[in-house]
Design a protein around this motif. Structure first.
Motif, PDB file in Angstrom:
ATOM      1  N   GLU A 191       1.755   4.749  -9.438  1.00  0.00           N
ATOM      2  CA  GLU A 191       1.497   6.352  -9.646  1.00  0.00           C
ATOM      3  C   GLU A 191       2.979   6.690 -11.444  1.00  0.00           C
ATOM      4  O   GLU A 191       1.995   7.228 -11.877  1.00  0.00           O
ATOM      5  N   TRP A 192       3.560   6.325 -11.178  1.00  0.00           N
ATOM      6  CA  TRP A 192       4.788   6.460 -12.232  1.00  0.00           C
ATOM      7  C   TRP A 192       3.887   5.558 -13.567  1.00  0.00           C
ATOM      8  O   TRP A 192       3.719   5.969 -14.511  1.00  0.00           O
TER       9      TRP A 192
ATOM     10  N   SER B 191       1.016   5.448 -13.935  1.00  0.00           N
ATOM     11  CA  SER B 191      -0.457   6.222 -14.403  1.00  0.00           C
ATOM     12  C   SER B 191       0.582   7.223 -15.601  1.00  0.00           C
ATOM     13  O   SER B 191       0.105   7.410 -16.321  1.00  0.00           O
ATOM     14  N   ASP B 192       1.476   7.640 -15.433  1.00  0.00           N
ATOM     15  CA  ASP B 192       2.381   8.978 -16.099  1.00  0.00           C
ATOM     16  C   ASP B 192       2.828   8.223 -16.662  1.00  0.00           C
ATOM     17  O   ASP B 192       2.052   8.641 -17.987  1.00  0.00           O
TER      18      ASP B 192
ATOM     19  N   GLU C  96       0.947  -0.628  -0.174  1.00  0.00           N
ATOM     20  CA  GLU C  96       0.387   0.110   0.519  1.00  0.00           C
ATOM     21  C   GLU C  96       0.850   1.297   0.098  1.00  0.00           C
ATOM     22  O   GLU C  96       1.778   1.217   0.642  1.00  0.00           O
ATOM     23  N   GLY C  97       0.925   2.469  -1.061  1.00  0.00           N
ATOM     24  CA  GLY C  97       1.213   3.347  -0.883  1.00  0.00           C
ATOM     25  C   GLY C  97       2.828   3.469  -0.919  1.00  0.00           C
ATOM     26  O   GLY C  97       3.219   4.080  -2.066  1.00  0.00           O
ATOM     27  N   ALA C  98       2.579   2.728  -2.567  1.00  0.00           N
ATOM     28  CA  ALA C  98       3.739   2.728  -3.709  1.00  0.00           C
ATOM     29  C   ALA C  98       3.852   3.807  -4.154  1.00  0.00           C
ATOM     30  O   ALA C  98       3.479   3.784  -5.286  1.00  0.00           O
ATOM     31  N   VAL C  99       4.440   3.674  -5.408  1.00  0.00           N
ATOM     32  CA  VAL C  99       5.256   5.207  -5.524  1.00  0.00           C
ATOM     33  C   VAL C  99       4.724   4.446  -6.821  1.00  0.00           C
ATOM     34  O   VAL C  99       4.449   4.719  -8.301  1.00  0.00           O
ATOM     35  N   ILE C 100       6.021   3.220  -7.599  1.00  0.00           N
ATOM     36  CA  ILE C 100       4.942   2.578  -8.933  1.00  0.00           C
ATOM     37  C   ILE C 100       4.452   2.457  -9.726  1.00  0.00           C
ATOM     38  O   ILE C 100       3.824   2.706 -10.400  1.00  0.00           O
TER      39      ILE C 100
END
Length: 82
Positions: A66-67, A69-70, A60-64
């Motif tokens: 979001e990346w 998605s970009d 939970e809360g991993a940044v990957i």
């Protein structure tokens, strides 16, 4: 003290050698027109399934995610550029 201007100028041979090395760096061809659109890598369904499985086990809360998605937005923009 008198300076000799010739001592302060670089020999033409040095400039010629520098130009040869600088122009030798270009390895591409000028036969094809450059494209402003970046290439879009195609992924197989198996690769897409593997990525989905790996995303599912991220904490939970991993940044990957979001990346990714970009990255998806950039892929759509590159595809629309064609």
């Amino acid at each position: 003290m008198q300076f000799n201007a010739k001592c302060w100028t670089r020999p033409r041979a040095v400039l010629a050698v520098a130009m040869i090395f600088l122009t030798g760096c270009e390895g591409g061809s000028f036969d094809t027109a450059p494209s402003a659109c970046p290439p879009v890598v195609e992924y197989t369904p198996a690769e897409q399934a593997r990525v989905a499985a790996e995303l599912a086990v991220l904490p939970e809360g991993a940044v990957i995610p979001e990346w990714l998605s970009d990255y998806a937005v950039l892929r759509k923009q590159a595809q629309a550029c064609r």
